[in-house]
Write a protein that holds these residues in place. Structure first.
Motif, short mmCIF file in Angstrom:
data_model
loop_
_atom_site.label_atom_id
_atom_site.label_comp_id
_atom_site.label_asym_id
_atom_site.label_seq_id
_atom_site.Cartn_x
_atom_site.Cartn_y
_atom_site.Cartn_z
N GLU A 39 -57.01 -32.94 -32.23
CA GLU A 39 -56.93 -33.28 -30.80
C GLU A 39 -57.79 -34.51 -30.49
N ALA A 40 -58.82 -34.73 -31.28
CA ALA A 40 -59.73 -35.87 -31.07
C ALA A 40 -59.01 -37.22 -31.18
N TYR A 41 -57.99 -37.31 -32.01
CA TYR A 41 -57.26 -38.59 -32.09
C TYR A 41 -55.97 -38.58 -31.27
N ILE A 42 -55.57 -37.42 -30.75
CA ILE A 42 -54.39 -37.36 -29.88
C ILE A 42 -54.74 -37.81 -28.47
N VAL A 43 -55.92 -37.44 -27.98
CA VAL A 43 -56.32 -37.78 -26.61
C VAL A 43 -56.34 -39.30 -26.39
N PRO A 44 -56.93 -40.10 -27.28
CA PRO A 44 -56.86 -41.56 -27.07
C PRO A 44 -55.42 -42.09 -27.05
N PHE A 45 -54.56 -41.50 -27.90
CA PHE A 45 -53.16 -41.90 -27.88
C PHE A 45 -52.52 -41.58 -26.55
N LEU A 46 -52.82 -40.40 -26.00
CA LEU A 46 -52.24 -40.01 -24.71
C LEU A 46 -52.61 -41.01 -23.62
N LYS A 47 -53.84 -41.50 -23.65
CA LYS A 47 -54.26 -42.50 -22.66
C LYS A 47 -53.46 -43.78 -22.81
N LYS A 48 -53.22 -44.20 -24.05
CA LYS A 48 -52.40 -45.39 -24.30
C LYS A 48 -50.96 -45.16 -23.84
N LEU A 49 -50.45 -43.95 -24.11
CA LEU A 49 -49.09 -43.61 -23.72
C LEU A 49 -48.93 -43.63 -22.20
N GLU A 50 -49.89 -43.05 -21.50
CA GLU A 50 -49.84 -43.03 -20.03
C GLU A 50 -49.94 -44.44 -19.46
N LYS A 51 -50.72 -45.29 -20.10
CA LYS A 51 -50.87 -46.68 -19.64
C LYS A 51 -49.58 -47.47 -19.90
N ALA A 52 -48.95 -47.23 -21.06
CA ALA A 52 -47.73 -47.95 -21.41
C ALA A 52 -46.53 -47.50 -20.57
N PHE A 53 -46.52 -46.21 -20.17
CA PHE A 53 -45.40 -45.65 -19.41
C PHE A 53 -45.94 -44.89 -18.19
N PRO A 54 -46.46 -45.61 -17.21
CA PRO A 54 -47.14 -44.94 -16.08
C PRO A 54 -46.23 -44.04 -15.24
N ASN A 55 -44.94 -44.26 -15.25
CA ASN A 55 -44.02 -43.45 -14.44
C ASN A 55 -43.34 -42.33 -15.23
N MET A 56 -43.71 -42.19 -16.50
CA MET A 56 -43.09 -41.19 -17.35
C MET A 56 -43.94 -39.91 -17.38
N PRO A 57 -43.35 -38.78 -16.99
CA PRO A 57 -44.10 -37.52 -17.11
C PRO A 57 -44.35 -37.19 -18.59
N ILE A 58 -45.55 -36.71 -18.87
CA ILE A 58 -45.93 -36.32 -20.22
C ILE A 58 -46.47 -34.90 -20.16
N LYS A 59 -45.94 -34.03 -21.00
CA LYS A 59 -46.40 -32.64 -21.05
C LYS A 59 -46.87 -32.33 -22.45
N ARG A 60 -47.84 -31.45 -22.54
CA ARG A 60 -48.32 -30.96 -23.83
C ARG A 60 -47.65 -29.62 -24.13
N VAL A 61 -47.35 -29.40 -25.40
CA VAL A 61 -46.69 -28.17 -25.83
C VAL A 61 -47.44 -27.64 -27.06
N ASP A 62 -47.76 -26.37 -27.04
CA ASP A 62 -48.45 -25.72 -28.15
C ASP A 62 -47.62 -25.90 -29.42
N GLU A 63 -48.26 -26.43 -30.46
CA GLU A 63 -47.53 -26.69 -31.70
C GLU A 63 -48.03 -25.85 -32.86
#
Length: 136
Positions: free
Chosen positions: A69-93
């Motif tokens: 999760e430590a390297y997923i969180v920084p990616f999520l921030k980049k993803l939200e910045k790149a696609f600010p209008n796109m909903p993003i949900k987390r799913v238990d994997e």
């Protein structure tokens, strides 16, 4: 309706799955090197109508966050910045990699083919997406 895209994010590579436009069937799309993931998504989202991005959330058995999760969180921030209008949900994997490997065995893939980690990641993303569709 638009498609739903799922990511099985990994430090080296990321498995990607996508639904059909009716959001009934989850299919493996591809696996890309993680360092190329954002450019791949930017290109893909220009071509396809996607309404939601799911990102796998690795958890321990006690429901706490996994070390990855430590390297997923920084990616999520980049993803939200790149696609600010796109909903993003987390799913238990939890268990998706084991389920993907079992799917490969059940499908009759040879031992050499089952060592293909990129295929495991793509199947894992498909399982994440299918689980989400079932829960809707």
């Amino acid at each position: 309706m638009a498609r739903i895209l799922a990511l099985d994010y990994g430090s080296k590579r990321t498995g990607i799955a996508i639904t059909d436009v009716l959001q009934i069937i989850a299919s493996g799309l591809t696996t890309v090197p993680t360092k190329e993931l954002l450019p791949f998504l930017q290109d893909y989202l220009k071509k396809e109508d996607v309404e939601l991005i799911l990102v796998g959330e690795p958890k321990q058995m006690d429901n706490t966050a996994s070390e990855s999760e430590a390297y997923i969180v920084p990616f999520l921030k980049k993803l939200e910045k790149a696609f600010p209008n796109m909903p993003i949900k987390r799913v238990d994997e939890r268990f998706t990699s084991k389920m993907a490997f079992q799917t490969m065995i059940d499908s009759g893939l040879k031992k050499k083919q089952r060592r293909n980690k990129a295929l495991i990641d793509e199947i894992s993303a498909t399982i994440i997406l299918q689980d989400y569709l079932h829960s809707k």
